[in-house]
Design an enzyme around this catalytic site. Structure first.
Site, PDB file in Angstrom:
ATOM      1  N   LYS A   1      47.677  51.380  37.663  1.00  0.00           N
ATOM      2  CA  LYS A   1      48.834  50.968  37.044  1.00  0.00           C
ATOM      3  C   LYS A   1      49.903  51.945  36.579  1.00  0.00           C
ATOM      4  O   LYS A   1      49.423  53.186  36.314  1.00  0.00           O
ATOM      5  CB  LYS A   1      48.617  49.709  36.054  1.00  0.00           C
ATOM      6  CG  LYS A   1      47.745  48.843  36.341  1.00  0.00           C
ATOM      7  CD  LYS A   1      48.105  48.358  37.779  1.00  0.00           C
ATOM      8  CE  LYS A   1      47.483  46.822  38.225  1.00  0.00           C
ATOM      9  NZ  LYS A   1      46.168  47.250  38.479  1.00  0.00           N
TER      10      LYS A   1
HETATM   11  C1  LIG Z   1      48.213  41.118  39.859  1.00  0.00           C
HETATM   12  C2  LIG Z   1      47.121  41.681  39.126  1.00  0.00           C
HETATM   13  N1  LIG Z   1      46.619  40.879  37.962  1.00  0.00           N
HETATM   14  C3  LIG Z   1      45.575  41.348  37.166  1.00  0.00           C
HETATM   15  C4  LIG Z   1      44.863  42.359  37.417  1.00  0.00           C
HETATM   16  C5  LIG Z   1      43.681  42.670  36.579  1.00  0.00           C
HETATM   17  O1  LIG Z   1      43.917  44.122  35.974  1.00  0.00           O
HETATM   18  P1  LIG Z   1      42.632  44.950  35.544  1.00  0.00           P
HETATM   19  O2  LIG Z   1      42.253  45.642  36.683  1.00  0.00           O
HETATM   20  O3  LIG Z   1      43.171  45.585  34.554  1.00  0.00           O
HETATM   21  O4  LIG Z   1      41.813  43.803  35.026  1.00  0.00           O
HETATM   22  C6  LIG Z   1      45.476  43.369  38.409  1.00  0.00           C
HETATM   23  C7  LIG Z   1      44.766  44.536  38.863  1.00  0.00           C
HETATM   24  O5  LIG Z   1      44.740  45.133  39.832  1.00  0.00           O
HETATM   25  C8  LIG Z   1      46.501  42.919  39.503  1.00  0.00           C
HETATM   26  O6  LIG Z   1      46.994  43.784  40.290  1.00  0.00           O
END
Ligand SMILES: Cc1ncc(COP(=O)(O)O)c(C=O)c1O
Length: 392
Positions: free
Chosen positions: A188
């Site tokens: 990210k």
């Molecule tokens: C749109 C979206 N929501 C939630 C998440 C979840 O994040 P994490 O990987 O930090 O758990 C992601 C991760 O890629 C995402 O792209």
């Protein structure tokens, strides 16, 4: 991998400061006598909230946890219908299911984000919340989405995991709904390895999020943790001090990250300008994070032909199509209860066509002029090779 690309001495020093200044890695709370007054998670939350003007921020262990905590703190519970979109990372839907709520998954349009018309059509008397997701650095069309939500008294919870630093008509991602979730995982805008943030300007929602992320703790001021009462039920979604320290170092690089991505994307688009390519529609190009360039080709076959051509030149794609499996609801037959409100099946034919016709290119912070030129040349060659298929 923007945050990763700018890892440097600042992040290294941040990790060491956790050991040097607070005597090792402690909980985010407590150990008051040991830590020389250093609370890295608290500082990270304050810095994050103040950078974007959010009233409150609650750091959590991941973006997935953030979506779950945000939904629960917004009052979503068993049996509630929660509308979200067919193009998202699977965590959005997993979070809804974990709360015993019912995911109602609607199509995206050519923005590859929620189609506001499909959202409105899916509203029922059981709809409690809507989760617009800002995919690949570009925000959903928030004006019509907020209008529908207001008219039907639906709570808005933004999944801004992929939109950290993006904006829509001058307003930051994460500031539209009652609450929002961010991710700071390794892919990210800002990278804390794993990590997430729940933001809100509503005190009650924040207090719920804080309790949910930490076994229900009420966080009564001046009350020792062992005597602190429970506000409600919760779990452990806490962030570590190490993650937070890295986050603080990364936050100071946000402008550099977004600025470079935007100028690299502009340079790439410039070099493709004369080609008959349709790009993903942007509802506010000025708020785009610039981390992805998405071309939408006429058919899945033409898209695959381009992907094959790019691969031969050593150029990969970003999520579409290579990680479609995790970013399109039509692929999640292992999840119970998913349905397309139009067909009542697991169809999402409009999203299916759009996503399978899309070719997404990563735009990175450290991309050189030569790399931009190579990507543009490979795309150009492919378009020229497949002119008949692409329709020129
Ligand atoms: C749109 C979206 N929501 C939630 C998440 C979840 O994040 P994490 O990987 O930090 O758990 C992601 C991760 O890629 C995402 O792209």
């Amino acid at each position: 991998m923007p945050g990763y690309e700018v890892f440097g001495e600042e992040e290294r020093r941040a990790v060491l400061s956790v050991f040097d200044e607070s005597g090792g890695v402690l909980f985010a709370h407590g150990f008051d006598g040991l830590r020389n007054g250093r609370y890295f998670v608290r500082d990270w939350e304050r810095a994050f909230a103040s950078r974007f003007g959010f009233g409150h921020a609650q750091a959590v262990s991941s973006g997935s946890a953030a979506v779950r905590v945000a939904l629960e703190s917004a009052g979503v519970g068993p049996g509630d219908e929660v509308i979200t979109q067919a193009h998202t990372f699977i965590a959005t839907v997993e979070a809804i299911l974990q709360l015993g709520a019912v995911p109602v998954v609607v199509d995206v349009d050519d923005t590859l984000n929620m189609d506001p018309v499909a959202f409105e059509e899916a509203v029922s008397s059981r709809t409690r919340a809507v989760v617009p997701v800002h995919m690949m650095g570009e925000m959903a069309d928030m004006d019509p989405i907020m209008k529908v939500a207001r008219e039907h008294e639906i709570i808005v919870v933004e999944d801004a995991a992929q939109g950290l630093g993006a904006s829509y008509r001058g307003q930051w991602a994460g500031s539209f709904g009652l609450t929002a979730a961010f991710s700071t995982d390794a892919g990210k805008t800002l990278n804390t390895g794993e990590g997430g943030m729940v933001v809100t300007s509503d005190v009650e929602c924040f207090e719920s999020a804080r309790a949910i992320h930490d076994h229900g703790h009420a966080y009564l001021p001046g009350v020792p943790r062992g005597k602190d009462p429970a506000l409600r039920s919760g779990f452990n979604y806490r962030m570590t001090e190490l993650q937070a320290a890295i986050g603080l170092a990364q936050l100071s690089k946000l402008d550099l990250i977004v600025g470079s991505q935007r100028s690299n994307k502009a340079a790439l688009v410039e070099q493709l300008q004369d080609l008959p390519i349709t790009f993903r529609r942007s509802v506010d190009p000025s708020g785009d994070l610039g981390d992805t360039l998405v071309m939408i080709l006429p058919t899945p076959t033409t898209a695959q032909a381009m992907v094959d051509d790019l691969q031969k030149q050593g150029i990969g794609t970003k999520n579409l199509p290579d990680a479609m499996r995790w970013h399109f609801a039509g692929a999640w037959s292992h999840l119970p209860g998913l349905r397309d409100p139009r067909s009542q099946a697991r169809a999402w034919s409009k999203s299916d066509h759009l996503l399978h016709s899309a070719v997404a290119l990563a735009v990175t912070v450290r991309m050189t002029h030569d790399q931009i030129f190579d990507v543009a040349s490979a795309v150009r060659e492919s378009v020229l090779r497949h002119q008949v298929l692409i329709g020129t």
